[in-house]
Write a protein that holds these residues in place. Sequence first.
Motif, PDB file in Angstrom:
ATOM      1  N   ARG A 126       2.613   7.818 -11.634  1.00 48.46           N
ATOM      2  CA  ARG A 126       2.461   8.885 -10.643  1.00 48.46           C
ATOM      3  C   ARG A 126       3.168  10.151 -11.108  1.00 48.46           C
ATOM      4  N   LYS A 127       4.372  10.017 -11.636  1.00 52.68           N
ATOM      5  CA  LYS A 127       5.115  11.177 -12.144  1.00 52.68           C
ATOM      6  C   LYS A 127       4.356  11.851 -13.286  1.00 52.68           C
ATOM      7  N   LYS A 128       3.716  11.055 -14.118  1.00 57.15           N
ATOM      8  CA  LYS A 128       2.958  11.603 -15.241  1.00 57.15           C
ATOM      9  C   LYS A 128       1.777  12.439 -14.743  1.00 57.15           C
ATOM     10  N   VAL A 129       1.078  11.937 -13.727  1.00 59.34           N
ATOM     11  CA  VAL A 129      -0.045  12.687 -13.164  1.00 59.34           C
ATOM     12  C   VAL A 129       0.435  14.015 -12.592  1.00 59.34           C
ATOM     13  N   ILE A 130       1.527  13.976 -11.844  1.00 57.79           N
ATOM     14  CA  ILE A 130       2.068  15.196 -11.243  1.00 57.79           C
ATOM     15  C   ILE A 130       2.499  16.180 -12.330  1.00 57.79           C
ATOM     16  N   ARG A 131       3.173  15.660 -13.351  1.00 65.89           N
ATOM     17  CA  ARG A 131       3.695  16.515 -14.414  1.00 65.89           C
ATOM     18  C   ARG A 131       2.575  17.183 -15.221  1.00 65.89           C
ATOM     19  N   GLU A 132       1.499  16.452 -15.499  1.00 61.29           N
ATOM     20  CA  GLU A 132       0.459  16.959 -16.384  1.00 61.29           C
ATOM     21  C   GLU A 132      -0.647  17.720 -15.659  1.00 61.29           C
ATOM     22  N   THR A 133      -0.741  17.581 -14.341  1.00 61.37           N
ATOM     23  CA  THR A 133      -1.793  18.289 -13.607  1.00 61.37           C
ATOM     24  C   THR A 133      -1.257  19.304 -12.617  1.00 61.37           C
ATOM     25  N   GLY A 134      -0.018  19.130 -12.173  1.00 60.68           N
ATOM     26  CA  GLY A 134       0.534  20.012 -11.159  1.00 60.68           C
ATOM     27  C   GLY A 134       0.084  19.680  -9.755  1.00 60.68           C
ATOM     28  N   LEU A 135      -0.658  18.592  -9.592  1.00 64.54           N
ATOM     29  CA  LEU A 135      -1.189  18.195  -8.292  1.00 64.54           C
ATOM     30  C   LEU A 135      -0.241  17.249  -7.571  1.00 64.54           C
ATOM     31  N   SER A 136      -0.296  17.266  -6.257  1.00 65.81           N
ATOM     32  CA  SER A 136       0.481  16.343  -5.443  1.00 65.81           C
ATOM     33  C   SER A 136      -0.323  15.062  -5.224  1.00 65.81           C
ATOM     34  N   ILE A 137       0.343  13.914  -5.307  1.00 64.10           N
ATOM     35  CA  ILE A 137      -0.350  12.633  -5.176  1.00 64.10           C
ATOM     36  C   ILE A 137       0.533  11.645  -4.432  1.00 64.10           C
ATOM     37  N   SER A 138      -0.077  10.860  -3.560  1.00 65.11           N
ATOM     38  CA  SER A 138       0.630   9.792  -2.847  1.00 65.11           C
ATOM     39  C   SER A 138       0.142   8.449  -3.343  1.00 65.11           C
ATOM     40  N   MET A 139       0.960   7.419  -3.141  1.00 68.38           N
ATOM     41  CA  MET A 139       0.668   6.124  -3.766  1.00 68.38           C
ATOM     42  C   MET A 139       1.136   4.972  -2.883  1.00 68.38           C
ATOM     43  N   GLY A 140       0.354   3.897  -2.874  1.00 72.88           N
ATOM     44  CA  GLY A 140       0.740   2.667  -2.198  1.00 72.88           C
ATOM     45  C   GLY A 140       0.495   1.475  -3.091  1.00 72.88           C
ATOM     46  N   LEU A 141       1.385   0.496  -3.036  1.00 75.47           N
ATOM     47  CA  LEU A 141       1.252  -0.735  -3.827  1.00 75.47           C
ATOM     48  C   LEU A 141       1.349  -1.930  -2.893  1.00 75.47           C
ATOM     49  N   SER A 142       0.398  -2.864  -3.036  1.00 73.91           N
ATOM     50  CA  SER A 142       0.397  -4.077  -2.220  1.00 73.91           C
ATOM     51  C   SER A 142      -0.458  -5.130  -2.918  1.00 73.91           C
ATOM     52  N   PRO A 143      -0.647  -6.300  -2.295  1.00 71.83           N
ATOM     53  CA  PRO A 143      -1.480  -7.326  -2.920  1.00 71.83           C
ATOM     54  C   PRO A 143      -2.983  -7.088  -2.840  1.00 71.83           C
ATOM     55  N   ASN A 144      -3.472  -6.087  -2.065  1.00 72.22           N
ATOM     56  CA  ASN A 144      -4.918  -5.886  -1.990  1.00 72.22           C
ATOM     57  C   ASN A 144      -5.274  -4.440  -1.670  1.00 72.22           C
ATOM     58  N   LYS A 145      -6.563  -4.130  -1.765  1.00 72.10           N
ATOM     59  CA  LYS A 145      -7.031  -2.754  -1.644  1.00 72.10           C
ATOM     60  C   LYS A 145      -6.822  -2.188  -0.230  1.00 72.10           C
ATOM     61  N   THR A 146      -7.119  -2.993   0.789  1.00 70.95           N
ATOM     62  CA  THR A 146      -6.998  -2.501   2.165  1.00 70.95           C
ATOM     63  C   THR A 146      -5.569  -2.103   2.498  1.00 70.95           C
ATOM     64  N   VAL A 147      -4.637  -2.999   2.232  1.00 70.84           N
ATOM     65  CA  VAL A 147      -3.237  -2.722   2.565  1.00 70.84           C
ATOM     66  C   VAL A 147      -2.710  -1.569   1.721  1.00 70.84           C
ATOM     67  N   SER A 148      -3.110  -1.497   0.465  1.00 78.34           N
ATOM     68  CA  SER A 148      -2.646  -0.400  -0.393  1.00 78.34           C
ATOM     69  C   SER A 148      -3.138   0.948   0.117  1.00 78.34           C
ATOM     70  N   LYS A 149      -4.404   0.999   0.567  1.00 80.63           N
ATOM     71  CA  LYS A 149      -4.937   2.266   1.091  1.00 80.63           C
ATOM     72  C   LYS A 149      -4.184   2.689   2.352  1.00 80.63           C
ATOM     73  N   ILE A 150      -3.927   1.744   3.251  1.00 76.78           N
ATOM     74  CA  ILE A 150      -3.179   2.056   4.466  1.00 76.78           C
ATOM     75  C   ILE A 150      -1.749   2.469   4.117  1.00 76.78           C
ATOM     76  N   THR A 151      -1.171   1.798   3.128  1.00 80.85           N
ATOM     77  CA  THR A 151       0.186   2.120   2.681  1.00 80.85           C
ATOM     78  C   THR A 151       0.268   3.548   2.167  1.00 80.85           C
ATOM     79  N   THR A 152      -0.731   3.955   1.395  1.00 81.98           N
ATOM     80  CA  THR A 152      -0.754   5.329   0.899  1.00 81.98           C
ATOM     81  C   THR A 152      -0.793   6.320   2.057  1.00 81.98           C
TER      82      THR A 152
END
Length: 379
Positions: A126-152
């Motif tokens: 995530r830090k690499k994306v922010i550093r190289e593009t200048g864009l803001s990004i949010s992130m979630g990590l979990s065991p599956n896609k649904t929970v990760s999307k809600i987490t983000t």
Amino acid sequence: MERNIVHMDMDTFFVSVERLRDRSLIGKPVLVGGNSDRAVVASCSYEARQFGVHSAMPMRLAQRLCPDAVIRKGDYDEYSKYSKLVTDILIEKAPLVEKASIDEFYLDLSGMDRFFGCWKWSLELRKKVIRETGLSISMGLSPNKTVSKITTGQAKPAGSLEVGHGMERAFLAPLPANKIPGIGPETYKMLCKMGASHIYHLQALQPELMEATFGKAGIMIYSKANGLDESPVIPYQEQKSVSRSITFERDTTDMNILHKTIIGFVDELGFELRSQQRLTGCVTITIRYADWNTYSRQSQIPYSSTDDVLVKTALQLFEKLYDRRMLVRLVGVKFSDFVSGSYQIDLFSDSVGKINLYQAIDGIKKRFGPELLKKAACL
């Protein structure tokens, strides 16, 4: 092997790109969208959201709610360029990447814990994306896609959050039921009438009741409310194309027939994309002349699945391609360069009425069959 799925979502992506181009917009309420009376908001800054503005709202209403907002019409070529920058970084570093939309990604890091630690590795990416593009990004990590999307969503803006294995139900429980992807306004109203305004209410219901009330969608809602989702991360590189073509019984130069054929193909393929919740970023037209010489021409477009955009692009390509003025033996239409997504608002022309019209037409086609409704130009 335990699954570790990361969801990354660019924060107010269109606005962020506009701010990179014009630093004076930082800290100001910004609206991105069309400038006609019927236009809708494609994206808005968090400063504008404080006034009640949101995406897909009529632009005229947004201006009344936030009269000091700065409006930018939008530049999809520029947005696509920045999206590609982010995509290239993620694909280079992550083992498995799904591009869900122009500004949204899933990463499957299953098995990486033994080497790096998925959480630490994700933060570094995530830090690499922010550093190289200048864009803001949010992130979630979990065991599956649904929970990760809600987490983000809970981590926004510009945040990161992890939900560990076994913690899915507890994390979801206090959240409103409409935080679950796939629950729209009407479904949420029905759930509230059932007394299930929050996810912990859904967790306490019987799956049989959910199925009896909402059909197969009820089982999906129940599963997601309990943190269950086995859907895989689909590699971005594996996205394919859909196409239609016809070899005419008699070679023709009848422009009426050729136009009807192309519009009919777009109508079929557009409905197919929307049914599969996909958007296309590339339209290709193919012509085979009577002498068997075959020519194709393609155009990159803002990701879309709307007939208006696709028909206009296809016909423009045909006009540029058909330059020999001789009999045509075959004509074909192809859509490619897919991302996931049910519907993406066109920055320049879509209105709320048009969005509602598309949804109503697709609903009728899904219920009674795609042959029931056809454009008059196809008849």
